[in-house]
Structure formats: C-alpha cells, structure tokens
Design a protein around this motif. Structure first.
Motif, mmCIF file in Angstrom:
data_model
loop_
_atom_site.group_PDB
_atom_site.id
_atom_site.type_symbol
_atom_site.label_atom_id
_atom_site.label_comp_id
_atom_site.label_asym_id
_atom_site.label_seq_id
_atom_site.Cartn_x
_atom_site.Cartn_y
_atom_site.Cartn_z
ATOM 1 N N ALA A 19 35.699 44.393 44.246
ATOM 2 C CA ALA A 19 34.397 43.726 44.137
ATOM 3 C C ALA A 19 33.276 44.628 44.637
ATOM 4 O O ALA A 19 32.189 44.669 44.042
ATOM 5 N N ARG A 40 33.564 39.142 41.089
ATOM 6 C CA ARG A 40 32.766 38.427 42.097
ATOM 7 C C ARG A 40 33.279 37.005 42.286
ATOM 8 O O ARG A 40 33.318 36.490 43.410
ATOM 9 N N ASP A 43 36.379 37.138 44.346
ATOM 10 C CA ASP A 43 36.059 37.437 45.740
ATOM 11 C C ASP A 43 35.491 36.211 46.443
ATOM 12 O O ASP A 43 35.796 35.947 47.605
ATOM 13 N N THR A 50 40.629 41.133 43.814
ATOM 14 C CA THR A 50 39.511 41.503 42.938
ATOM 15 C C THR A 50 39.885 42.676 42.026
ATOM 16 O O THR A 50 39.504 42.703 40.855
#
Length: 529
Positions: A19, A40, A43, A50
């Motif tokens: 991320a 994102r 995460d 990620t």
C-alpha cells in the motif's frame, strides 16, 4: 525485497509494504489506479495482504490475456472468475481453524503467532518475538467491543536500537512548547487529578485593525485590569478543582505557566487533539471548554505521571491509568526511514491481531491457503493429478458440472493463485518449480496445510504445526478484492478521452489589459482623473 523510492524533492523511503509503495508512486494509467484502490481498501479493511491483492489481480489478468486475444468474450471470463472465486472462498472457510477464546493463554498464543507471521516479510523480522509481544499487549489494552486501533499511539524517537522500543500502558506524548516558569513546575506526581481543557490561558493580543477609543488614561487602565482579572478568575477556578496536571489543546501563556508553577501544578498547552483524546480514554474525565463549574466527574486520574527523558526528547508519560483503554508505542531506531518502516510493519501486525481477536478464525500461511484454493478450483481436465487429495469429492461436485469455456477460465484462475507461493520461493532464493511440485504432491496426499518453508532444507512444511498462522479474513478479502478488480478492468471495452482538456493551457486567452482592469480599485481605491 525492499524498495527505495525517491520523490521529486529528493526524499527517500525504504519499504516493502504494498500500500505504501503504490501510494508513493505517481500512477497515471486509469486501469492501474484500480489496483491502487484495492490495495488501499485491503489496507483499511484488513491491514495486511496489500501486496498479495495487487499480485493476484495482476496475475489474473495475465493468465486470461491469451483468451482475450483469441476472441473469448469478457463476459465469459468474468463469469468464470466469479465462480472460481466463490469456490475458493468456500474452500478457505471449510479449512479455517476456529480458536476457542475462552482459554486466555491459548488465545494469546494464537495472537502472537498471527503477529509473527505478519512480520515475517518485514524489516523487523529479526526481532519478531520482541515486537509480537508488544503488538499483542497493545491490542489487548483496547476496548474489546470496538478495538479502535487509532487509540494506539505511535511515537518515533530517533536514536538507540529496536530493543529500546517500549510500550506505555497509558499515554505518552512529546513535551509541548513551554514558556518561562515551566522548569519550576514539578515533573512527577502520584495519583494526580488531571484536567483536560480546550481553553486558551493567555492574555489575548489585540485583533488586527481593531480600534478602542478612550478618553482618559484611567479608561485604558480599566481595560488592562479587566483582561488580567478574566485570566486570574480562570486560573483560580482551575486551582479550586484540585487538579495537579492541566492539559489544553490551546496555548497556555507565560503568566499562567508561572502562576501554576508557584502552586506546584504541572501544565502543558498546545497538546495534539489525538493525544488529549487518548488521555481522556485512559485517565477518565472529559475535555472541558470552560474553566468554571468543573466537578470531580470531569477530572481524570492516573497512578503515576512524570516527564521522562527518552533519547534526545522529553516525554510526558501517564501510567497506571484506571480506565486504560489506550496505549502508546515508543519506537527507537537509527535512521528516520528505518523507524518509519518499523511503524508501517507494526501497523500491519496490529490490524492482523485486531482481526484475529474479532473473528478468531485462522488459516495456514506460507502459500498453503492459495495451493488449497488452487486445487479446489481445478477443472475436470486436471482432476487426474489430484485424485487422491482429500478435496477430490468437493472438486468433483463442482468442476464436473462446469461446461464449455468456463472450465478453461477457472483453470486460469487456479493457476493465477499459485503466484503467491511462487513469489515467496523467488524472494527466498528457492527453486519455485521444485517447491510447487512438492506442494502439489503433499496436498494430493491429503496434507492440506503444507506451505512454503524458506528456512528448512526441504522447502515445504506443515505451516499449521509450525504456527505460521494468519486470519482467514486476510486471504478471503484478498481473493475477493483481486477478483472484483480484474472483472472491473475486463468489463471495460473502450476508453474515451478528451485531448483538449489534457492541454496545459485550456481555454481562450484573455484580452490585453484584462488583469489590470480586474485589479483596479483594490486596496487604495480608484485613482482620481
């Protein structure tokens, strides 16, 4: 492997967090931005995986590229992907292990193993036992009902080694800006009352362009006396509450600082809002917007308060808090980039432990879950290689009912899932082809929890017995997000762009003299003619 990323200002960051890498890159291609979005989302939702979700989505698209070039309809591919994804998620649910939360020792052991697994690929993997205990202790400090990870404060202090990092069961924040008289205040208390304010305790300066007309000197003196009387009334009201530690989000001036020092009261102004909120969570009480009518229920307390020197900084530390549902991690290290990477690694571990506490369901790591999902998604054409596997009945029930091209798409999906154990082997310097063949053989023999072992001589092991565990939510969320991202990109058949809007100076030019006419009359008025 870590990546060194340098931006246009010359600032460097070293990280292997997916991320963070995608956030630092300047992604221009619209389809590639979809991969940034799923990283994102992974995460924010799970905190870990990620890199896996981006890797899976990219490999899914790579595996079906040949079918797209041969003219296979994207709708057939999307349909096959969604069927295979559903099948993989069902299989992961069937093999996940639910841990009994009624036994605190076993449950803590599970959380430690999940935290260690999350740190295995990070920069702090050499200190896994130390940081795993720290992360689990930090998450267990939170309210078990909501587990708000924002109440875990992380402070970075350059200098020292990783082992010098410590966990404060309470709140610690950097000493704020202080005026003269602050050094005369006491720096340590036992069982003090704590008052949190959102009030400015200093003489206010006159406003810009303000005007006060007085007829005599005595009138001016009356205005000055009124200002002093107002602040003294506030200070006396604070003293009557019995608070020994006064914190405020707004400034506390030199007059108030010296006044508190004369009465053995500690004060700190300009305290960050997040730290003040965590003080209230740990010590009790609430933030007050007035200095009057403050009762005992509005005050907090802690067992011990002190201003402590940590490295080259001084920190205000609140410990032994009765309502401690928050904590603070003080991270030490040499380089600033190193401490930032430690913070990112601990954030991932905190999110993994949080999800494990909420769900209590884990699967084997090290690529074991992906291999199981791979085997459960295989089509009837490949069934001959895994007839002895314990999931053959499960696969046959679904795979034999799939007609036509969808079978090929599900095979491509299954092959794409192998990218996780394959990439683990490549990063560790192992022969990925040999290791994957061993894994297929083990899984065909019924050893469903076997995964990659980067340390052992064989390269494979039972990762459930080796305690390489991670929450099932990490795997299921990664597979579903990667599938949706791949389907979204495949559903686009054409890109529409407007070249005119991409030019540097769009629109017609203004006529000569327009800027001067627009600014005329500002400030000094229109000049006389």
């Amino acid at each position: 492997m870590d990546k060194l990323i340098v931006n246009e200002r010359g600032e460097a960051q070293i990280t292997n967090d997916g991320a963070t890498i995608l956030k630092l890159l300047d992604i221009v291609h619209p389809a590639a931005r979809t991969l940034v979005d799923i990283a994102r989302a992974q995460d924010a939702e799970v905190g870990d995986g990620t890199t896996s979700v981006v890797l899976l989505a990219s490999q899914l698209l790579k595996e079906v590229r040949g079918y797209i070039e041969e003219g296979v309809s994207p709708h057939i591919i999307i349909k096959g992907f969604r069927k295979a994804s559903q099948l993989a998620l069902e299989r992961i649910k069937s093999i996940q292990v639910t841990v009994d939360k009624s036994n605190p020792e076993r449950f803590r052991s599970l959380l430690l193993k999940c935290a260690s697994t999350s740190m295995s690929s990070k920069l702090i993997h050499s200190e896994k036992p130390f940081f795993s205990n720290m992360v689990v202790d930090a998450v267990q400090c939170l309210d078990p009902e909501d587990l708000d990870e924002s109440l875990i404060g992380i402070k970075k202090i350059p200098g020292g080694g990783m082992q010098d990092s410590l966990l404060i069961h309470g709140v610690a924040f950097k000493k704020t800006f202080t005026y003269a008289g602050a050094e005369q205040q006491p720096k340590s208390f036992k069982n003090p009352l704590i008052l949190s304010l959102n009030v400015e305790l200093e003489l206010k300066a006159e406003k810009d362009n303000a005007e006060v007309r007085v007829e005599a000197v005595s009138d001016y003196q009356a205005i000055v006396d009124a200002e002093w009387e107002i602040i003294y009334r506030k200070l006396e009201a604070i003293e009557k509450t019995g608070a020994k530690v006064v914190l405020s989000k707004l400034p506390i001036g030199d007059l108030a600082t010296q006044w508190f020092a004369d009465r053995d009261i500690f004060c700190a102004g300009r305290v960050p809002a997040a730290d003040l909120r965590r003080v209230c969570q740990a010590a009790g009480g609430s933030i007050q917007s007035t200095c009057f009518d403050i009762g005992p229920e509005h005050l907090g307390t802690c067992g011990r308060f002190e201003e402590r020197q940590i490295g080259g900084e001084r920190y205000n530390v609140f410990e032994e808090c009765p309502k401690a549902k928050t904590c603070t991690l003080l991270l030490r290290g040499g380089a600033e980039q190193f401490i930032e990477e430690v913070e990112r690694s601990l954030h991932d571990a905190i999110m993994v432990v949080k999800r494990a506490m909420k769900n209590g369901e884990v699967v084997a790591g090290g690529g074991a879950a992906e291999v199981i999902a791979f085997l459960s998604c295989l089509s009837a054409k490949l069934m001959m290689f895994i007839l002895e596997m314990d999931v053959s009945a499960y696969i046959r029930k679904h795979a034999l009912q799939i007609p036509g091209k969808t079978q090929l798409i599900m095979t491509a999906f299954a092959k794409a899932l192998e990218i996780i154990p394959r990439q683990i082997c490549d990063n560790a310097g192992l022969d990925s082809t040999d290791i994957l063949n061993k894994l297929r053989m083990r899984h065909a023999a019924g050893a469903m929890y076997y995964g990659v072992d980067v340390d052992g001589p064989e390269g494979v092991r039972d990762n459930l017995e080796a305690f390489v565990w991670e929450p099932a939510l990490v795997k299921s969320n990664a597979i579903s997000s990667a599938t949706e991202a791949a389907c979204l990109i495949l559903s686009v058949d054409e890109t529409v762009r407007n070249p005119q809007s991409e030019q540097q100076n769009p629109g017609p030019r203004a006529p000569p003299g327009a800027a001067q006419r627009a600014l005329r009359g500002r400030g000094r008025g229109i000049p006389r003619r």
